[in-house]
Design a protein around this motif. Structure first.
Motif, short mmCIF file in Angstrom:
data_model
loop_
_atom_site.label_atom_id
_atom_site.label_comp_id
_atom_site.label_asym_id
_atom_site.label_seq_id
_atom_site.Cartn_x
_atom_site.Cartn_y
_atom_site.Cartn_z
N LYS A 73 30.25 -47.69 -11.51
CA LYS A 73 31.43 -48.51 -11.24
C LYS A 73 32.22 -47.93 -10.09
O LYS A 73 32.70 -48.65 -9.21
N GLU B 241 33.08 -49.89 -6.65
CA GLU B 241 34.43 -50.14 -6.15
C GLU B 241 34.64 -49.51 -4.80
O GLU B 241 35.29 -50.08 -3.92
N LYS C 252 33.02 -51.49 -2.09
CA LYS C 252 33.73 -52.73 -1.76
C LYS C 252 34.74 -52.47 -0.66
O LYS C 252 34.96 -53.32 0.22
N TRP D 46 37.51 -42.02 -6.71
CA TRP D 46 37.75 -43.19 -7.54
C TRP D 46 37.71 -42.83 -9.03
O TRP D 46 38.57 -43.23 -9.80
N ASN E 64 42.67 -45.60 -12.62
CA ASN E 64 41.51 -46.49 -12.76
C ASN E 64 40.99 -46.49 -14.19
O ASN E 64 40.96 -45.46 -14.85
#
Lengths: 343, 439, 388
Positions: free
Chosen positions: B360, B364, B367, B384, B390
């Motif tokens: 994940k 992210e 992106k 992240w 998060n």
């Protein structure tokens, strides 16, 4: 009386007899056991005798092999492990058992078949290992077969792991673990008694084999002086093979008993058991059968006493400490020959 | 002579093989199902997720199911078309030596991961001791490391000495974990044993490992604080004969807490307890909750359903959520051909969650920066994941990490063994959960 | 060596040809040979790994990290070689000294005790402490023969990790001691990742120093005393060799390289636990000594390197190798589960094929393959017995 003393006295003194029979170590051990009994109580005493019996059975194989070819057979512990798995295989696949058997007659038959098959199979395995891994190295430097032995140990472990997986596996406890008898006011498990009696009977049988039969004589002479034995017509290769056969068969018996008592086996069983059995054999005087048995029981007692007194984690260390102290006072072990330097 | 020939042959074979090597085009690790039929064309290459676990010998029973949890997540991601145009590959290194986890091999393996620029994150290790040697390395290189099973508080919490492990970059958090730390799990069961099960005199046995001793110490502290008495014994991880410990238990003992995992002997202890006629409850941390009576190596399988009945264990996760059953079904389906490990183990779910978190984070990050190079991706994934704001939807529930990398998941779930479950083989059944959120 | 014996006309004692000449040259200028040889090896290795097929496995940094750890085992093998190979004392618990060296530095330079003593003097200290323990643990074995000595050393090898494991107050037990300081040179700390050269070169220096030291001892009276008690202790004693001191020195010197290795390990891993020093470490080092060629200093070093590479690199990477190179049957096997089997088979095969080790010392080779044996093997003997 007369001023000269003859060398052969008419009646040996008490001290001489005592020394000759070498009762000293036995009495010492018995004395310690008695004190121990008082300290840890009958339940723990039975625990100690039981686990000691298993160690003793494995130690017998170690001591026999060492006595005859002076090899520390590190694969022996894993032979014991294979024995436990073989026993499980026989009980579950060949005899279809999965739990306690009620009728004593049926139980006796099942156990008899199980012991026979397992011991014979393990004997063959042991003789095969000797033939292929140790015999070619009989004239090699002393350390080479040691390394080979550990290589064989790894191989055995991995094969069992591949077949049965790495997790512990339950074995059928055909003697009901909950069955107990009252002896002298103390409740003892039937399986404990079975283990101890089996071990003692096998030890006696082995001792008689070694001291009274022709093959036993061959084993003793090979152990004592290989070249002389060969000159006297002993078939060395056959004798050594038979020694391995018997030692491994005893390890197989120990494997059967392990499965019955604990109800659970794992492929990693061999290393620790082998180490303790080897310690037992050395403690008793390596090459000496009674010594190995005695050593096995001593180690069982040390471990259980440590646990009983709340020092379980120190059990292993205590075993080695006992060994080291014993060797300091009796460098050849409890019952070992107090020899001078031997090349 | 023979040796030289063999050596030459081997060398030649290797050179030929290397020459044939297309360099990088890899399939999944053995035993995994083949990826699905034609998927969206992968054009950006392959990124790797490292797995560092003890996978051979006796330790295989711990590490293999855990590894397969991560493998399942990666395989599912690949089947779905990869992440951000990249295909994912699991790079598995085994740090068991002679069947037991080895810190030195773990350090070497972490160096290997860190040195391979395609590695964006690592799942593992299993043992807190190995984490201690790996964290300095992964911290220095800034590689995200997510452990499914480490519970020792010293790995993350500064007040217990965690800064010693990230000396070079103390502020950079790269090590996260989804397992509850021992200072939560142990006391949780202590409270449960005392208040709910009404036990007062416990025999506490630990397996003398970082995890076992740690969780048992924390348990004992809390239990004695509540007013109970503890008889404490250590039994090293390879113990098979617990009989002397059991016989030495005080007569007023009314329960057992085992600090450790099943491979250290929990199953044998329970079996021997029942054989000696002791019927009091057997309790322990998540290390003993490792599957139903049908699963190989499970506590219930070793001790038997009847003996295990009425045993209690904790799991550091929400117990009662639908995702769990789906996960176990997917796992069983994916690995049904595996001879030894075809049902999920205690840490398969957490490993799956760790892999999910890494994937994940990767997704992210890509992106926001789809054309980043490998070094930037590595840092982006780490940043992240360790960002406290998060959250991640995982099979353990909603996960997020606090400023030290610990899970903020506050729930401890209590499970009990029901001998009638799983067609009479016995299974762990959810009982209740308690909220142990730190303030 | 008369003036008439020019280099060209004289057959070198090491045997004819280039190899014999090199061996001769190196035995006369041992120390220089060691320095030159080891430095060559240390420079060539990082270059080889830049070439395929090695480069397809891992980068140079990772390979060099592996070599540095291999160096630790080389130090251990060198020390055990003194005890087992030179003095003939079968030590099955060598890892105990390794543990002692490691924990000495761990206690000296970590937050557990709060001290932070510098690395370089601690290297020496670690070797000294290990040597002291070598004497302490060797003392009870003096009266024991052969395999009894083995089991006692095995016992100590088990006792030391158990004591460390259960003395939480002094060693933090199973948690191990963490946060150990890496070495510092000229105000820079050795990097944990990235640049492998500082640790690599340090290890090189340690190995060179150890080898020179051991060679000097081997060629000295002490070395000859060791070999004397190895061959026949009684005869040695009858010839005036002080067996007690000789044996204790063997243990002490042997233990000292383990102490060095331990300090180095602690500073590299920055954590030590009792789990690192179990019996299989002792056994692995013993296998390295035996396979390398007991008594031969270079032999055991090479043996250590090879076995380490097999055990820690090769066997572990088989799965990854066969992932990258698709071979029909082999790629489907999970080699991790067969590590033991392969390693065990390799050990047995090695011993059956070459029981004296890869590079046996010349004396050992003469022992095992006497001239009579060689003649017999070719021609049989005068009484008509034929070679098998």
């Amino acid at each position: 009386m007369t001023t000269t003393t003859t060398v052969l006295s008419a009646r040996p003194s008490f001290v001489e007899t005592f020394q000759r029979l070498r009762l000293g170590p036995y009495l010492f051990v018995l004395g310690v056991a008695a004190i121990d009994y008082v300290v840890i109580g009958p339940n723990q005493f039975v625990n100690a005798l039981t686990i000691g019996a298993i160690y003793a059975l494995v130690a017998l194989g170690y001591t026999m092999v060492y006595g005859i070819i002076e090899l520390i057979n590190f694969a022996h512990g894993d032979v014991f492990m294979v024995g436990a798995f073989t026993s499980m295989f026989v009980l579950t696949q060949a005899l279809g058992q999965d739990g306690p058997i009620d009728s004593p007659g049926m139980l006796a038959v099942v156990l008899f078949i199980n012991f026979t098959i397992t011991m014979i199979a393990l004997g063959i395995l042991g003789a095969a290992i000797e033939r292929f891994a140790y015999r070619p190295l009989r004239h090699a430097p002393r350390l080479a077969p040691l390394i080979t032995a550990i290589g064989v140990s790894f191989i055995l472990q991995n094969i069992i792991q591949i077949i049965y997986g790495p997790s512990p596996i339950n074995t059928p406890q055909v003697i009901d673990p909950a069955a107990r008898v009252e002896i002298g006011g103390v409740s003892i498990g039937v399986v404990n008694i079975f283990t101890i009696v089996t071990a003692v009977l096998l030890m006696i049988a082995l001792q008689m084999l070694v001291s009274r039969t022709k093959i036993g004589r061959a084993m003793r002479s090979t152990a004592s002086d290989r070249d002389a034995a060969q000159l006297m017509g002993v078939d060395i290769n056959r004798t050594i093979a038979i020694t391995f056969f018997i030692g491994s068969a005893l390890a197989g018996a120990a494997g059967v008993v392990q499965g019955l008592y604990f109800g659970n086996i794992q492929f990693t069983l061999g290393f620790q058991a082998g180490l303790k059995a080897f310690t037992a054999a050395v403690l008793g005087g390596i090459g000496n059968i009674t010594g190995a048995a005695l050593g096995g029981f001593v180690i069982g007692f040390v471990e259980v006493t440590a646990g009983a007194l709340g020092f379980f984690v120190w059990g292993q260390a205590a075993v080695f400490a006992v060994l080291i102290i014993t060797l300091v006072f009796r460098p050849s072990g409890l019952l070992g020959q107090q020899l001078g330097e031997r090349t | 002579m023979k040796l030289r020939k063999l050596g030459g042959l081997a060398l030649g074979a290797m050179l030929v093989a290397a020459a044939c090597n297309t360099g990088g085009g890899a399939t999944a690790t053995p035993g995994a199902p083949a990826p699905g039929a034609t998927q969206a064309p992968v054009d950006k290459g392959t990124l790797k997720i490292g797995v560092t676990l003890p996978l051979s010998g006796g330790a295989a029973a711990d590490g293999q199911p855990t590894m397969k949890g991560a493998q399942l997540a990666v395989d599912q991601a690949n089947e779905a078309g990869g992440i951000g145009g990249y295909k994912l590959e699991l790079m598995v290194l085994d740090h068991a030596v002679n069947g037991k986890y080895n810190e030195q091999q773990g350090a070497q393996d972490m160096q290997t991961f860190v040195g391979d620029s395609a590695v964006v994150g690592v799942v593992g290790p299993y043992n807190s001791a190995v984490a201690k040697v790996q964290i300095p390395i992964s911290n220095d290189a800034g590689v995200l490391q997510c452990s499914p099973a480490n519970t020792n508080e010293a790995l993350t919490k500064p007040e217990f000495g965690a800064l010693d492990y990230r000396k070079n970059f103390p502020e950079r958090i790269n090590y996260v974990r989804v397992a509850a730390t021992d200072d939560i799990q142990g006391p949780a069961m202590a409270v449960y044993d005392f208040n709910t099960l009404k036990l007062r005199n416990l025999l506490v046995v630990d397996d003398v490992t970082t995890f076992g001793k740690g969780v048992a110490d924390n348990f004992q502290k809390k239990f004695e604080e509540l007013g109970g008495t503890v008889q404490r014994v250590g039994a090293p991880a390879d113990t098979t004969d617990f009989n002397s410990i059991i016989s030495a238990a005080k007569p007023e003992t009314d329960g057992v807490y085992y600090g450790g995992v099943v491979t250290s002997g929990a199953g044998l202890l329970l079996k021997q307890l029942r054989q000696q006629g002791k019927t009091f409850p057997f309790t322990g941390p998540d290390g003993i909750v490792n599957g139903s009576g049908k699963a190989e190596g499970a506590l219930i399988q070793i001790a038997g359903a009847a003996a295990s009945a009425g045993s209690y264990g904790t799991i550091a996760a929400i117990g009662d959520f639908p995702g769990r059953a789906d996960f176990e079904a997917a796992y069983a389906e994916a690995f049904k051909n595996d001879a030894d490990f075809n049902t999920a183990g205690a840490y398969s779910g957490p490993a799956y969650a760790c892999a999910t978190i890494i994937l994940k984070s990767l997704e992210e990050f890509l992106k926001t920066s789809p054309d980043a190079d490998q070094a930037a991706i590595r840092e982006g994934v780490r940043a992240w994941a360790s960002d406290t704001s998060n959250t991640f939807d995982t099979v353990l529930g909603t996960e997020s990490f606090d400023k030290n990398g610990d899970t903020t998941q506050p729930f401890i779930s209590f499970y009990v063994v029901d001998p009638a479950a799983a067609d009479g083989a016995g299974d762990w059944v959810f009982k209740e959960q308690l909220n142990f959120a730190q303030e | 060596m008369t003036a008439a014996n020019t280099k060209l006309s004289r057959t070198p004692a090491g045997g004819p040809g280039l190899r014999g000449r090199l061996s001769d040259l190196s035995s006369r200028h041992r120390s220089i040979a060691v320095i030159v040889g080891m430095s060559l090896v240390a420079l060539v290795l990082p270059l080889i790994v830049l070439l395929p097929p090695f480069s397809s496995f891992s980068g140079q940094t990772v390979w060099m990290d592996g070599f540095t750890i291999a160096g630790i085992y080389v130090l251990l093998a060198l020390g055990l070689n003194v005890v087992v190979g030179l003095a003939g004392l079968l030590d099955l618990g060598y890892a105990a000294f390794f543990a002692i060296g490691a924990y000495t530095y761990a206690l000296a330079a970590s937050p557990f005790t709060g001290w932070d003593l510098p690395f370089w003097p601690m290297l020496l200290m670690g070797a000294v402490v290990a040597a002291i323990f070598g004497i302490l643990l060797g003392a009870p074995t003096l009266r024991l023969r052969g395999d009894y000595l083995a089991i006692v050393t095995l016992g100590f090898g088990e006792i030391v990790p158990i004591v460390i494991l259960n003395s939480s107050k002094y060693t933090d037990g199973p948690n191990g001691i963490g946060g150990i300081s890496p070495p510092t040179l000229l105000d820079t700390r050795f990097p944990t990742t990235g640049n492998p050269w500082p640790f690599y070169l340090t290890m090189l220096v340690l190995i060179i120093l150890s080898m020179i030291f051991i060679y000097r001892l081997q060629d000295s009276r002490l070395g000859r005393a060791w070999m004397a008690i190895r061959e026949d202790e009684l005869a040695a004693a009858a010839n005036g060799v002080n067996t007690v001191v000789t044996k204790l020195l063997a243990f002490a010197i042997g233990a000292s390289t383990a102490g060095l290795a331990g300090v180095f390990l602690a500073s590299k891993l920055q954590t030590v636990t009792p789990n690192l020093f179990r019996f299989d470490v002792s056994f692995t080092v013993l296998a390295m000594v035996v396979l390398g060629g007991m008594g031969n200093v270079w032999g055991v070093a090479v043996g250590a390197f090879i076995i380490f590479m097999i055990q820690s690199v090769f066997l572990k990477q088989l799965n990854i190798f066969f992932n990258n190179v698709q071979v029909p049957i082999l790629s489907d096997i999970d080699f991790l589960q067969y590590q033991f089997l392969l390693y065990g088979i390799a050990l047995v095969a090695m011993m059956l094929l070459r029981p004296e080790g890869l590079f046996p010392s010349r004396r050992r080779r003469r022992e095992l393959h006497t001239e009579e044996d060689e003649v017999f093997a070719e021609h049989g003997d005068a009484m008509g017995a034929a070679p098998e």
